[in-house]
Design an enzyme around this catalytic site. Structure first.
Site, PDB file in Angstrom:
ATOM      1  N   LYS A 203      38.870  46.114  44.372  1.00 19.44           N
ATOM      2  CA  LYS A 203      40.165  46.307  43.693  1.00 19.44           C
ATOM      3  C   LYS A 203      40.151  47.661  42.998  1.00 19.44           C
ATOM      4  CE  LYS A 203      42.058  44.256  39.589  1.00 19.44           C
ATOM      5  NZ  LYS A 203      42.355  42.993  38.923  1.00 19.44           N
TER       6      LYS A 203
HETATM    7  C1  5RP Z   1      41.334  43.066  34.043  1.00 20.44           C
HETATM    8  C2  5RP Z   1      41.659  42.881  35.453  1.00 20.44           C
HETATM    9  C3  5RP Z   1      43.024  42.428  35.763  1.00 20.44           C
HETATM   10  O1  5RP Z   1      42.939  41.291  36.540  1.00 20.44           O
HETATM   11  C4  5RP Z   1      43.743  43.524  36.478  1.00 20.44           C
HETATM   12  O2  5RP Z   1      43.828  44.635  35.679  1.00 20.44           O
HETATM   13  C5  5RP Z   1      45.083  43.109  37.090  1.00 20.44           C
HETATM   14  O3  5RP Z   1      46.032  42.953  36.169  1.00 20.44           O
HETATM   15  P1  5RP Z   1      47.160  44.042  35.896  1.00 20.44           P
HETATM   16  O4  5RP Z   1      48.050  44.043  37.095  1.00 20.44           O
HETATM   17  O5  5RP Z   1      47.845  43.527  34.669  1.00 20.44           O
HETATM   18  O6  5RP Z   1      46.498  45.379  35.711  1.00 20.44           O
HETATM   19  O7  5RP Z   1      40.864  43.073  36.331  1.00 20.44           O
HETATM   20  O8  5RP Z   1      40.219  43.817  33.917  1.00 20.44           O
END
Ligand code: 5RP
Length: 291
Positions: A203
């Protein structure tokens, strides 16, 4: 004694039909074992090879984040529209109905709160507990360039070793510190390191310039985080650009649950991710659902 009466001779071998050899729809995942692929199929829609992950794990370092004060009230109604839920084991056990039968991606790293240095994380879930919870993957934060870079990479590689033992995919989450540039060069570095060291998928954040090079250089699927709340049309545009440039979907939190109409927003995001709906049309769709 087994009842063997009526056993018939076998004869129907379909000799004219070759056994099918299906290709797995996710890049870089062909050589994974059956259990790992089966778990990934609870995250990524096998028809599109993409996912809408609903991320609600923010509380593991932020406490009761805006929009997540009552996950039972605000998030559970969104579950039918998500491919996957990303959350902590505390929320999973206390608030998510066990009848939820799509994939869960379990937050597996943690430690510091927003009051401390965030990158000083450790593994926060035993693989045995992840298996007990029947989750589809575990997620670990990796802080490339941060003060605890090696520790966070080691957290990931330990989970990768355990995951490979039990068929559990590991999502490497590239975390950006305030001091680090959010550009394609940095994202290429961080995502590639995660993939090289064994993350099943990665991610990262979308970058306006050069995201297609980030996706191309990462040998395993990439999903984008939503990041801070944007106006709905901008968030849909970002999701559209990301999937058109090679992302296998989104792991979106605040841009869904902080939307003025979260149920409408997640359905619009689905259209963009799974049906390549263009941002203007998706925004109109959002508005029509939001009333
Ligand atoms: C926190 C994360 C969150 O799951 C990620 O940031 C996704 O959420 P958003 O779309 O609010 O950024 O990994 O560390």
């Amino acid at each position: 004694m087994a009842d063997t009466d009526g056993i018939q001779d076998t004869h129907d071998y379909h000799l004219d039909i070759a056994q099918t050899a299906e290709t797995f729809p996710l890049k870089g995942c062909q050589s994974l074992d059956w259990g790992m692929k089966n778990r990934l199929s609870h995250i990524f829609d096998p028809k599109t090879g993409r996912t809408v992950m609903l991320a609600v794990d923010h509380g593991y370092f932020m406490g009761p984040t805006s929009g997540l004060e009552r996950i039972d009230v605000n998030i559970n109604p969104l579950l039918p529209y998500a491919n996957t839920l990303m959350c902590t084991r505390g929320v999973l056990r206390s608030l998510i109905p066990p009848t939820f039968n799509k994939g869960v991606v379990l937050r597996a790293s943690g430690g510091p709160s927003i009051l401390k240095e965030l990158s000083d994380e450790r593994i926060a879930v035993d693989m045995e507990d992840a298996l007990r919870l029947n989750v589809a993957a575990v997620a670990v934060q990796v802080f490339i360039g941060g003060p605890f870079e090696t520790q966070s990479v080691h957290n990931m590689t330990q989970l990768v070793d355990q995951g490979n033992r039990y068929g559990m995919p590991v999502l490497g989450v590239t975390a950006v510190g305030k001091e680090l540039a959010r550009d394609a060069k940095y994202m290429r570095l961080a995502t590639r390191i995660c993939a090289e060291l064994g993350a099943t998928y990665v991610k990262t954040y979308f970058v306006e310039k050069g995201f297609e090079t980030v996706a191309a250089a990462c040998p395993v699927p990439i999903v984008i985080a939503g990041g801070k709340k944007l106006p709905e049309k901008e968030a849909l545009t970002m999701a559209y650009q990301a999937v058109q440039q090679g992302a296998a979907g989104v792991d979106m939190g605040r841009n869904i649950f902080q939307s003025t109409a979260p149920t409408a927003m997640i359905q619009a995001v689905r259209k963009v991710v799974h049906e390549n709906m263009k941002p203007n049309e998706a925004y109109e769709y959002y508005q029509s659902l939001a009333g």
